[in-house]
Design an enzyme around this catalytic site. Sequence first.
Site, PDB file in Angstrom:
ATOM      1  NE  ARG A   1      -2.491  -0.219   3.654  1.00 57.11           N
ATOM      2  CZ  ARG A   1      -3.261   0.113   4.666  1.00 57.11           C
ATOM      3  NH1 ARG A   1      -4.570   0.163   4.514  1.00 57.11           N
ATOM      4  NH2 ARG A   1      -2.761   0.413   5.836  1.00 57.11           N
TER       5      ARG A   1
ATOM      6  CB  THR B   1      -2.595   7.171  -2.370  1.00 52.44           C
ATOM      7  OG1 THR B   1      -1.856   5.950  -2.608  1.00 52.44           O
ATOM      8  CG2 THR B   1      -1.784   8.350  -2.887  1.00 52.44           C
TER       9      THR B   1
ATOM     10  CG  ASP C   1       6.446  -3.625   9.560  1.00 55.82           C
ATOM     11  OD1 ASP C   1       7.139  -3.985   8.580  1.00 55.82           O
ATOM     12  OD2 ASP C   1       6.045  -2.464   9.723  1.00 55.82           O
TER      13      ASP C   1
END
Length: 206
Positions: free
Chosen positions: A101, A105, A200
């Site tokens: 992503r 935006t 992550d």
Amino acid sequence: MFTLLNHPLITHKLAIMRDEKTGTKDFSQQLDEIAGLMAYEISRDLPLKEKDVKTPMGICHTYELAKEVVLVPILRAGMGMVSGIRNLIPTAKVGFIGMYRNEETLEPVEYFAKFPKNLDEAVVMVLDPMLATGGSASAALTKIKERGAKQIKLVCLVGAPEGVKRIQEDHPDVDIYLAALDEKLNEIGYIVPGLGDAGDRIFGTK
Ligand code: PRP
Ligand code: URA
């Protein structure tokens, strides 16, 4: 079709994953185990074909899976679900779609795609722990359909109502499975309460 997979083991393991104190090793292990439990439920409607097996005592008229299963993890975080499902369906082939992503935006950016042949004849399970805005999953589904896939299941752990709505609008033919439907997205597109950034937490990046 939208299915929320309610199971005490899934809920228990997901609670461990949500805990901010859970480290990379345990987080990945729980994800793998939940993916396996979800696969067990999701595979209930897989088609079978007849097969005769010679047992030590005679012939058994039985069945085997009629269609190939193809897993398509959305990189990176979807990778954390592959081995748990392959433990149950070892013959499953694996395709890959790389998607991240744009943090401003929230639009998905594709950076890699590789699929096995004959997607049109397979049951394709698209894997991603997080269904937030639904942008990444929707783009991945479009790509997979372009490659011929017809029977598709989207398998996610935690979803936001916005993401479910987006997939239902963009891809009404795709079956959606979630382990939990959370409350909302925050102002930067993260699921609340969610579990943070899945990629992550699986891979220890930040
Ligand atoms: C995360 C997650 C999904 C996506 C969900 O990936 O694994 O792919 O965000 O958000 P969306 O529904 O709003 O598109 P991310 O972009 O963080 O990439 P990563 O897996 O490489 O960390
Ligand atoms: N991606 C994640 O990893 N977590 C979220 O909450 C939203 C998108």
